[in-house]
Design a protein around this motif. Structure first.
Motif, PDB file in Angstrom:
ATOM      1  N   GLU A  45      35.894  45.586  27.867  1.00  0.00           N
ATOM      2  CA  GLU A  45      37.133  44.934  28.275  1.00  0.00           C
ATOM      3  C   GLU A  45      36.891  43.853  29.312  1.00  0.00           C
ATOM      4  O   GLU A  45      37.794  43.089  29.644  1.00  0.00           O
ATOM      5  CB  GLU A  45      38.111  45.974  28.841  1.00  0.00           C
ATOM      6  CG  GLU A  45      38.575  47.009  27.823  1.00  0.00           C
ATOM      7  CD  GLU A  45      39.514  48.028  28.443  1.00  0.00           C
ATOM      8  OE1 GLU A  45      40.485  47.602  29.111  1.00  0.00           O
ATOM      9  OE2 GLU A  45      39.284  49.235  28.272  1.00  0.00           O
ATOM     10  N   GLY A  46      35.667  43.792  29.826  1.00  0.00           N
ATOM     11  CA  GLY A  46      35.356  42.801  30.846  1.00  0.00           C
ATOM     12  C   GLY A  46      35.973  43.157  32.186  1.00  0.00           C
ATOM     13  O   GLY A  46      36.437  44.269  32.406  1.00  0.00           O
ATOM     14  N   GLY A  47      36.011  42.200  33.079  1.00  0.00           N
ATOM     15  CA  GLY A  47      36.591  42.434  34.397  1.00  0.00           C
ATOM     16  C   GLY A  47      35.557  42.922  35.392  1.00  0.00           C
ATOM     17  O   GLY A  47      34.434  43.282  35.033  1.00  0.00           O
ATOM     18  N   PRO A  48      35.919  42.955  36.664  1.00  0.00           N
ATOM     19  CA  PRO A  48      34.989  43.351  37.717  1.00  0.00           C
ATOM     20  C   PRO A  48      34.732  44.855  37.731  1.00  0.00           C
ATOM     21  O   PRO A  48      35.496  45.648  37.180  1.00  0.00           O
ATOM     22  CB  PRO A  48      35.705  42.911  38.989  1.00  0.00           C
ATOM     23  CG  PRO A  48      37.163  42.952  38.632  1.00  0.00           C
ATOM     24  CD  PRO A  48      37.239  42.572  37.188  1.00  0.00           C
ATOM     25  N   THR A  49      33.633  45.239  38.392  1.00  0.00           N
ATOM     26  CA  THR A  49      33.263  46.644  38.532  1.00  0.00           C
ATOM     27  C   THR A  49      33.085  46.978  40.010  1.00  0.00           C
ATOM     28  O   THR A  49      32.379  46.268  40.733  1.00  0.00           O
ATOM     29  CB  THR A  49      31.942  46.946  37.796  1.00  0.00           C
ATOM     30  OG1 THR A  49      32.117  46.685  36.400  1.00  0.00           O
ATOM     31  CG2 THR A  49      31.531  48.395  37.982  1.00  0.00           C
TER      32      THR A  49
END
Length: 448
Positions: A45-49
């Motif tokens: 889904e992508g996005g920061p971690t």
């Protein structure tokens, strides 16, 4: 089998109830623990971690289950973000919200301790990162205490500030004339020049005038007024690094004969009258109880007909009331007061206008630049991230993390009107009550 009972449960499994408790639901960002296990949105889904690098991050929250504990984990590097840092904070905003913050109930705290015990994270209280300022002593907003608070924030090194702020060395909200454009072309330096030009026009500067720039920073306003308008300027700051830097910049700009920089507390200024006074990013440090005296001092330093421009961060009264209700009159240590602006206090623009009028000023113009500051902060975050290694070399990795967290969080706070910024233009009337101001805003309220 449940994640609490299984001998083979991962760190993420054991953290799951705590994460749900903190966020009130599934986490808005992917979270990865020190054993490599994770929960939250999938990587596809992508996005920061958000990365929990070690058990010490949990131990910090056990000992300080609040905003300061979270901040200590970020500043120490026990918590990190992979990917878009501002995007991660945006998704986790309620943890850093000015009116909510991370406040856990007794049951929440027991759950946090139980989870930490299962993960072997119970132990002594980790020392705060060295970038945290110890609680200040002495009378609030005394000259000595104010100097210590200002020094904590501003005496980090002029080279570091240049890296973050850009060549303009202007540590306040810029003015972006194309803010609403789909593809804005204005650079940070151009926007900062636009800001000081806007202030110069509002003050009605003319050759030969005498101007006071109280809280002058690195001298950008003073230099602009002298170079572009032929004004004699006294710039005052109680930061040694700023005073040295501002004097060097004035000399390099060829206006040393028009600009005098003093390392001085504002309460010691006694050489009025001045034709105009600018107060840019200064009033936030004055303190609520001292603000009336500050306004009276500036009023007394101005000639009749002289103008004051106060450019300062403000706070909507709804936010102020919520904070006061939650704290019940007791000071509460936050990330900002512990790491960024010790003893800083914000007021609403209405309150500020009331104070100015009470001491005799006529308030002539009020302008909000809230969206402009959000964009300015994003530009500073970009500068820091693009020059991260050099920023760490000039200060420390902890100090760089403080700035990244503070600027990113502030950008989001401006986005959501948790804080704002206003320019308040006021004038000292003459004995007949005349302000000698233009009848319309057209002569000063725009910048080409």
């Amino acid at each position: 089998m449940t994640y609490l009972a299984s001998e083979h449960a991962t760190v993420a499994d054991r953290l799951h109830p705590v994460i749900n408790m903190i966020f009130g639901a599934e986490p808005p960002v992917r979270i990865r623990a020190w054993d490599g296990s994770s929960l939250g949105p999938s990587e596809s889904e992508g996005g920061p971690t958000l990365v929990i690098r070690n058990r010490r991050a949990l131990r910090r929250l056990v000992w300080s289950p609040n905003e300061v504990g979270m901040a200590r984990a970020f500043v120490s590097g026990d918590l990190t973000v992979e990917g878009d840092f501002i995007g991660a904070l945006d998704r986790m905003l309620h943890l850093f919200d000015a009116t909510q913050g991370l406040h856990l109930s007794s049951a929440d705290k027991r759950l946090l301790v139980a989870s930490a015990m299962r993960l072997g994270a119970i132990g002594s209280n980790p020392p705060p990162p060295p970038e945290e300022m110890r609680p200040t002593t002495g009378m609030l907003h005394s000259v000595r205490r104010d100097a210590a608070a200002i020094g904590h924030h501003y005496n980090v090194g002029n080279d570091f500030y240049r890296l973050v702020l850009g060549e303009s060395m202007t540590y306040s909200c810029a003015y972006w004339p194309d803010l609403d454009a789909a593809n804005p072309a204005t650079t940070l330096e151009q926007a900062q020049t636009g800001k000081v030009e806007l202030i110069a026009r509002k003050l009605g500067l003319k050759p030969g005038m005498r101007m006071l720039d109280v809280g002058c920073g690195w001298g950008t306003m003073a230099i602009h007024a002298a170079r572009e308008y032929g004004v004699h300027v006294v710039g005052v700051t109680n930061s040694h690094e700023q005073a040295v830097g501002a004097a060097k910049r004035a000399a390099a700009a060829g206006v040393a004969d028009l600009v005098e920089i003093r390392e001085q507390d504002y309460r010691d200024i006694d050489d009025g009258p001045y034709d105009a006074i600018s107060s840019i990013g200064m009033a936030e440090h004055v303190g609520t109880d001292q603000w009336r005296g500050y306004a009276e001092l500036l009023y007394g330093l101005l000639k009749p007909g002289g103008r004051l421009l106060s450019h300062q961060i403000t706070q909507p009264p709804t936010v102020t009331d919520t904070l006061q209700s939650r704290r019940q009159g007791k000071p509460e240590r936050t990330f900002i007061t512990a790491y960024v602006f010790p003893d800083g206090e914000l007021q609403s623009v209405g309150w500020i206008s009331d104070q100015l009028e009470t001491v005799g000023f006529e308030v002539r113009d009020v302008e909000s630049l809230r969206e402009h500051y959000a964009r300015t902060l994003r530009a500073w975050v970009s500068n820091l991230e693009q020059n991260w290694s050099e920023a760490v070399r000039l200060t420390s990795v902890g100090r760089a993390r403080v700035w990244r967290l503070y600027m990113a969080g502030s950008a989001l706070a401006f986005d959501r009107n948790r804080i704002a910024i206003h320019q308040v233009l006021a004038v000292r009337p003459d004995r007949k009550g005349h302000s000698h101001m233009p009848a319309t805003r057209a002569s000063y309220a725009t910048v080409d």
